[in-house]
Design a protein around this motif. Structure first.
Motif, short mmCIF file in Angstrom:
data_model
loop_
_atom_site.label_atom_id
_atom_site.label_comp_id
_atom_site.label_asym_id
_atom_site.label_seq_id
_atom_site.Cartn_x
_atom_site.Cartn_y
_atom_site.Cartn_z
N VAL A 160 15.69 5.71 -0.33
CA VAL A 160 16.32 4.98 0.77
C VAL A 160 16.35 5.82 2.04
O VAL A 160 16.27 7.04 2.00
CB VAL A 160 17.76 4.53 0.39
CG1 VAL A 160 17.72 3.60 -0.81
CG2 VAL A 160 18.66 5.72 0.11
N ALA A 161 16.49 5.16 3.17
CA ALA A 161 16.54 5.84 4.46
C ALA A 161 17.83 6.63 4.63
O ALA A 161 17.83 7.74 5.16
CB ALA A 161 16.38 4.83 5.60
N ASP A 162 18.96 6.08 4.17
CA ASP A 162 20.27 6.71 4.35
C ASP A 162 21.07 6.52 3.06
O ASP A 162 21.58 5.43 2.79
CB ASP A 162 20.99 6.06 5.54
CG ASP A 162 22.32 6.71 5.87
OD1 ASP A 162 22.99 7.24 4.95
OD2 ASP A 162 22.70 6.67 7.05
N TYR B 223 18.14 7.94 -3.86
CA TYR B 223 17.67 9.25 -3.46
C TYR B 223 17.10 9.06 -2.06
O TYR B 223 16.68 7.95 -1.72
CB TYR B 223 16.54 9.62 -4.42
CG TYR B 223 16.40 11.05 -4.85
CD1 TYR B 223 17.39 11.99 -4.69
CD2 TYR B 223 15.20 11.45 -5.46
CE1 TYR B 223 17.21 13.29 -5.13
CE2 TYR B 223 15.02 12.75 -5.90
CZ TYR B 223 16.03 13.67 -5.73
OH TYR B 223 15.85 14.94 -6.16
N GLY B 224 17.03 10.09 -1.27
CA GLY B 224 16.35 9.96 0.01
C GLY B 224 14.89 9.61 -0.21
O GLY B 224 14.30 9.99 -1.22
N ARG B 225 14.30 8.86 0.72
CA ARG B 225 12.92 8.39 0.55
C ARG B 225 11.93 9.53 0.32
O ARG B 225 11.11 9.48 -0.58
CB ARG B 225 12.50 7.56 1.78
CG ARG B 225 11.10 6.99 1.64
CD ARG B 225 10.73 6.16 2.88
NE ARG B 225 9.33 5.80 2.84
CZ ARG B 225 8.84 4.77 2.19
NH1 ARG B 225 9.64 3.98 1.51
NH2 ARG B 225 7.54 4.52 2.22
N LYS C 144 8.53 12.76 -3.37
CA LYS C 144 8.19 14.07 -3.92
C LYS C 144 8.34 14.05 -5.44
O LYS C 144 7.49 14.56 -6.17
CB LYS C 144 9.07 15.16 -3.30
CG LYS C 144 8.71 16.55 -3.75
CD LYS C 144 9.56 17.59 -3.04
CE LYS C 144 9.16 18.98 -3.52
NZ LYS C 144 9.98 20.01 -2.90
N ASP C 145 9.43 13.44 -5.92
CA ASP C 145 9.65 13.29 -7.36
C ASP C 145 8.50 12.55 -8.03
O ASP C 145 8.12 12.86 -9.14
CB ASP C 145 10.94 12.50 -7.59
CG ASP C 145 11.98 13.27 -8.36
OD1 ASP C 145 11.98 14.51 -8.29
OD2 ASP C 145 12.78 12.62 -9.05
N ALA D 266 0.84 -1.19 0.00
CA ALA D 266 0.00 0.00 0.00
C ALA D 266 0.88 1.24 0.00
O ALA D 266 1.96 1.25 0.60
CB ALA D 266 -0.91 0.00 1.23
N GLY D 267 0.44 2.28 -0.69
CA GLY D 267 1.16 3.54 -0.69
C GLY D 267 2.43 3.51 -1.53
O GLY D 267 2.65 2.62 -2.34
N PHE D 268 3.27 4.51 -1.33
CA PHE D 268 4.52 4.64 -2.07
C PHE D 268 5.49 3.55 -1.64
O PHE D 268 5.76 3.37 -0.47
CB PHE D 268 5.13 6.03 -1.79
CG PHE D 268 6.41 6.29 -2.52
CD1 PHE D 268 6.46 6.26 -3.90
CD2 PHE D 268 7.57 6.59 -1.83
CE1 PHE D 268 7.64 6.51 -4.59
CE2 PHE D 268 8.75 6.85 -2.50
CZ PHE D 268 8.78 6.81 -3.88
N ARG D 269 6.01 2.80 -2.60
CA ARG D 269 6.89 1.67 -2.28
C ARG D 269 8.35 2.00 -2.52
O ARG D 269 9.17 1.12 -2.74
CB ARG D 269 6.44 0.43 -3.07
CG ARG D 269 5.05 -0.04 -2.69
CD ARG D 269 4.78 -0.12 -1.17
NE ARG D 269 5.76 -0.91 -0.50
CZ ARG D 269 6.46 -0.53 0.58
NH1 ARG D 269 6.27 0.64 1.12
NH2 ARG D 269 7.36 -1.32 1.12
N SER D 270 8.69 3.27 -2.48
CA SER D 270 10.08 3.75 -2.48
C SER D 270 10.84 3.53 -3.78
O SER D 270 12.05 3.36 -3.77
CB SER D 270 10.87 3.14 -1.33
OG SER D 270 10.30 3.51 -0.12
#
Length: 161
Positions: A81-83, A121-123, A128-129, A41-45
């Motif tokens: 990604v987180a970091d 890229y940062g999550r 946002k992209d 569900a939602g954005f899967r990164s």
């Protein structure tokens, strides 16, 4: 260990309409679709970009007098990604070469012998992209096929050999 190559991107999901689209745009050998009922569900990164030197589905060019082609130059799974720094190091340790790196903001792999280029890229920036809220749960819906796999990265993304 030599430089790792990314061979393909596998999209998991319950709907195979994507398979027809990717076949039509000419990336079938590099982008595959596989049946999966895993909940998500939602954005899967991730955002999957198809980069063409000539206009195709859409272009920002004011003028284009050349005919549209079906040639995709690069397939870019942009991963949120987180970091970014930690993920970059994780992939470098597995043989992925870096072409571009902007600190903790963006990293792009060097893939001279492959059409698939990994970008990190940062999550929140990736969401946002994509024009999406950054929240999401469940299956990531994407698997990277590479000679560096199999493994699961720090953000839970699967890689296959």
């Amino acid at each position: 260990m030599g430089m790792a190559l990314i061979r393909s991107v596998i999209l998991d999901g319950p709907d195979f309409t994507a398979e027809a689209f990717y076949g039509v745009v000419g990336v079938g050998p590099h982008v595959r679709v596989r049946a999966s009922d895993a909940p998500a569900a939602g954005f899967r990164s991730f955002v999957l970009s198809l980069v063409a030197s000539r206009p195709k589905v859409a272009t920002s060019a004011k003028k284009d007098t050349d005919p549209a082609t079906r040639q995709i130059d690069d397939i870019v799974p942009l991963r949120g990604v987180a970091d970014v720094k930690a993920s970059k190091q994780f992939y470098v340790d597995r043989g992925l070469a870096v072409a571009k790196s902007f600190g903790s903001r963006y990293v792009e792999s060097a893939t001279p012998e492959s059409s698939v280029t990994l970008a990190l890229y940062g999550r929140r920036a990736a969401a946002k992209d994509a024009g999406a809220y950054p929240d999401g749960t469940g299956s990531h819906r994407i698997v990277i096929g590479s000679d560096a796999g199999p493994f699961t990265d720090p953000d839970g993304f699967a890689w296959e050999a």
